[in-house]
Design a protein around this motif. Sequence first.
Motif: not given
Ligand code: 5RP
Length: 229
Positions: A28, A30-31, A88, A99, A125
């Motif tokens: 889940t 954006s990446t 994150d 999360g 990150k």
């Molecule tokens: C969702 C997550 C996502 O994988 C995490 O927040 C990274 O998201 P993004 O790629 O948008 O920075 O743990 O529950």
Amino acid sequence: MNVEDMKKAVAREALGLVEDEMIVGLGTGSTTAYFIRYLGKLIMDGELEDVYGVPTSYQARLLAIESGVPVVSLDEVDAIDIAVDGADEVDPHMNLIKGRGAALTMEKIVEYRAGMFVVLVDESKLVERLGQKMPVPIEVVPAAWRAIAEEIGVFNATAELRMAEKKDGPVVTENGNFILDAKFHHIEDPLDLEIELNNIPGVVENGIFADIADLVLVGTGDGIKKMER
Ligand code: 5RP
């Protein structure tokens, strides 16, 4: 390269790990969204055959369907070959905090069971120590949120109930629970903390993913850096 280009680059790199007939855990965020879209294109173009996705959230599920990735649920498959997801925070030992998107429970369920868990991040990150920038999300049974928020104080941390932005009141997860965001002063041993938090009655799961990632693809200004077990 800007951050979006870094996300796209790691998503493309991860595609190279997917083979015909694989069951792929779909993370889940954006990446991973780039990964799902690119995967759908390969399937639609006939370059990958008999590949199925196991989504970790409604976001992943809707995007997979829209992109042409056939979806199955966890209870329909015998095994997951590879799971791909964002994070994150990533420490030098490849421990993660996840999360932000409140999907941590299903993410951990799927990623724990994957033959290979691949993490896609941009260089922002990377941290020296987990908890440096982000709180640890903790999914809790609603009736217990307040008691757990107080109990978290034992770990020298403060916890806040995550509030929704386009709904009044708290965020309600896809499992019908609340999220506490716990800011820790110092996380010495991520695996130990992950286990201890999950031992609190009422905690469903927490966002520390210690010792579970097999490969982290990091998008940087100079290209892709790999962290491997
Ligand atoms: C969702 C997550 C996502 O994988 C995490 O927040 C990274 O998201 P993004 O790629 O948008 O920075 O743990 O529950």
